[in-house]
Design an enzyme around this catalytic site. Sequence first.
Site, PDB file in Angstrom:
ATOM      1  N   ASP A 103       0.831  -1.200   0.000  1.00  0.00           N
ATOM      2  CA  ASP A 103       0.000   0.000   0.000  1.00  0.00           C
ATOM      3  C   ASP A 103       0.876   1.266   0.000  1.00  0.00           C
ATOM      4  O   ASP A 103       2.074   1.223   0.313  1.00  0.00           O
ATOM      5  CB  ASP A 103      -0.889  -0.037   1.255  1.00  0.00           C
ATOM      6  CG  ASP A 103      -2.195   0.713   1.075  1.00  0.00           C
ATOM      7  OD1 ASP A 103      -2.307   1.500   0.132  1.00  0.00           O
ATOM      8  OD2 ASP A 103      -3.106   0.509   1.912  1.00  0.00           O
TER       9      ASP A 103
ATOM     10  N   ASP B  27     -10.464   1.897  -3.820  1.00  0.00           N
ATOM     11  CA  ASP B  27     -11.106   1.569  -2.542  1.00  0.00           C
ATOM     12  C   ASP B  27     -12.609   1.512  -2.722  1.00  0.00           C
ATOM     13  O   ASP B  27     -13.323   0.967  -1.875  1.00  0.00           O
ATOM     14  CB  ASP B  27     -10.789   2.644  -1.493  1.00  0.00           C
ATOM     15  CG  ASP B  27      -9.491   2.358  -0.768  1.00  0.00           C
ATOM     16  OD1 ASP B  27      -8.932   1.265  -0.958  1.00  0.00           O
ATOM     17  OD2 ASP B  27      -9.029   3.246  -0.019  1.00  0.00           O
TER      18      ASP B  27
HETATM   19  C1  DGJ Z   1      -5.858   1.895   1.820  1.00  0.00           C
HETATM   20  C2  DGJ Z   1      -6.197   0.706   0.985  1.00  0.00           C
HETATM   21  O1  DGJ Z   1      -6.656   1.099  -0.268  1.00  0.00           O
HETATM   22  C3  DGJ Z   1      -7.202  -0.156   1.712  1.00  0.00           C
HETATM   23  O2  DGJ Z   1      -7.592  -1.231   0.911  1.00  0.00           O
HETATM   24  C4  DGJ Z   1      -6.618  -0.607   3.002  1.00  0.00           C
HETATM   25  O3  DGJ Z   1      -5.545  -1.469   2.769  1.00  0.00           O
HETATM   26  C5  DGJ Z   1      -6.184   0.586   3.829  1.00  0.00           C
HETATM   27  N1  DGJ Z   1      -5.331   1.463   3.099  1.00  0.00           N
HETATM   28  C6  DGJ Z   1      -5.479   0.141   5.077  1.00  0.00           C
HETATM   29  O4  DGJ Z   1      -4.964   1.190   5.768  1.00  0.00           O
END
Ligand code: DGJ
Length: 747
Positions: free
Chosen positions: A477, A547
């Site tokens: 991430d 997301d």
């Molecule tokens: C952002 C990501 O896009 C999510 O899927 C998740 O992993 C969160 N960060 C976790 O902090």
Amino acid sequence: MIRFHEKDKTFYLGNDNISYIFKIMQNGQLEHLYFGKKVDAQVEAEHLRRDRSCIGAPDTFENNLDFSLDVLRQEYPAYGAGDYREPAYQLRMKDGSRITDFVYKSHRIYQGKEKLQGLPCTFGGEADVSTLEITLEDAKIDCQMVLKYHVFEKLSVIARSACFQNNGDETLYLERALSISMDLFDADYEMLQLDGAWGRERHLHTRTLQYGKQSVSSARGASSAFHNPFFALKQPHTTEQTGEAFGFSLIYSGNFLAQAEVDHYDVTRVSLGINPFEFEWKLAQGESFQTPEAVMVFSAEGLNGMSQTFHSLFRNHLMKSQWSKKPRPILINNWEATYFDFTEEKILSLAAQAKELGIELFVLDDGWFGARNDDTSSLGDWDVNLSKLPNGLDTLATKITDMGLMFGLWFEPEMVNEISKLYEMHPEWAVCVPGRKKTLGRNQMVLDYSNPEVVEYIYEKMANILDCGKISYVKWDMNRYITEAYSSALPADRQKEFFHRHILGVYALYEKLTTRFPHILFESCASGGGRFDPGLLYYAPQGWTSDDTDAVERLKIQYGTSMVYPIASMGSHVSAVPNHQVARTTSLKTRADTAYFGTFGYELDITSIPEEEKEEMKQQIAYFKKNRDVLQFGAFYRLQNDNDQRVAWMCVSEDQKRAVAAAYKVLAKPNPKLRKIRLQGLNPQWKYRCEETGQTFYGDELMNFGLICETEFTGYMTAPDYPGVHHAGTDIGDFTSQLYTFTAIEK
Ligand code: DGJ
């Protein structure tokens, strides 16, 4: 695939589908002649060009009023000696001057392709790729420029990059070094670009080219959710299925510029590369600078043809992972099920339920390390959080793999929280300007990856965890962009190198980890799809697309993303309703029918859903496993997009024997027309059976006439005691989807 014609000093690049032609001009620089559908003019190209000038244009040669750089179409142009358009590069000399004169010196043609040191790039063997390297030299400063061109035997693609080598004793400063520049003969194009923001990444937008410059770019330190390092130029009549289109994509994850400049002779200059804003590279004696690679696609089969070429190029010649051609495991991710609030027991119950449904991979997301119970602390402290997982990570991984699931883990390697042991130890490793305010994003700072020491430290920490051998997947991430760009490890005259050096550090870490753990499937992520680009696909064959997992929003996101990126690279999950990003409720069917066109997985608390939903999920998983090869590796066609209200697409297996088409309806309309979608890519003579309806069709019927979709509901649903309720249509309500699975039954 590559020839040089000595007499007219022309280079011919191409294959059975495309030609790319340019020549050495009288002034020793390179003139672009043609990129497009294959032409057979392989002997002389002089008739494909004209010397030209215009009233008031600077004359390149004394007493020759017919030759001016101001109006000629060029291959990798400079500014300052007659051409006033945006240049491909710019060098500053010790005396402050910026005028160079790189002229042809030599060239080399060979089969295959060399790796670009430290940068992701396409690859191919001697049978698939031919390379041309042209060396130009500015004798006054003893600097060389090597332009690299690569032609793929079976694809309508030219890959390009440039390298500068300072052999002189004077230090030079590269103020701009793009990957490609190309002057198209005309300007009658529409520019397609992928833009958005968090939660609505890579929506497709189109604008008609106008005189002047039109561009998209990033200065955030990452390619970003706001613009993608891609654009296409299509003719106004080009559709998804027909007409010509050019696609340009940069294999890079940092700051970029993608631009089309239309001059007053209707020539379109295409520019793509590292964003010159906030960039400068010091070239001391003996030093060189290599630009990232960019790829140019030509399609005579519409936008679908362009996208399929990108998909095939990326799958076969860019994603270096062992996983690039393997079916991707169906996963469950605990993020939206638990967020930071989980225990070992909860994780194990989710995993057990996942196993029962047929899921193949369990991914433990954020919150397993340091003292991380929310997003204010612990990034950088890559040691297990024993208060949450008292038996340690190894034990958890063992318990999950013993259930017959693969185990995956989340990291955010490029970041540090001020509340962390790492920051206490090394505050100077965080990107900031000492003595000035530090701007936080999600309470965190960016680690200075331009400093190899930082990369090495994080590598050791991650490798230590991955060494347990039970981790098959990593979600990588990256949740904030860079501010106060500055590195304490760089001298003052190299500070403008920071952004590029930082991304080279990210690549270096990816390179080390993917080399040491080749069996691990990496998925890149950046607050969703905030860094979804070809640079990262080189290492991580899939990316978290967004997301935003709402099925309706995903139609726009996945539609746009598919312009460039293969279906198997798009992370796509079924999540809970009301959806956590837009609070919309859609059916489990619509959510799965959308997520099937991607890697497919689930991200919700499957231990607390009704039994009938579990049953439905079991069937979805069984369906996906049966059709995964077609969905992830078939040819993808966008079939319909009617104002984002009626969307349809499909995948067809390579042997054309199987296909899956999906038709989505967003808002219902009263008394609508019958909906028909024309399928693509089937064998016209074969007979196909549709699994869902039991009907049979010939391929030509499905492609030329089309498939009439399920009838949309229309009627009265008035008072229950009203006897005359009149309605027709079985596709009822908003946010619905239909899946049509075809198998060839007769040739
Ligand atoms: C952002 C990501 O896009 C999510 O899927 C998740 O992993 C969160 N960060 C976790 O902090």
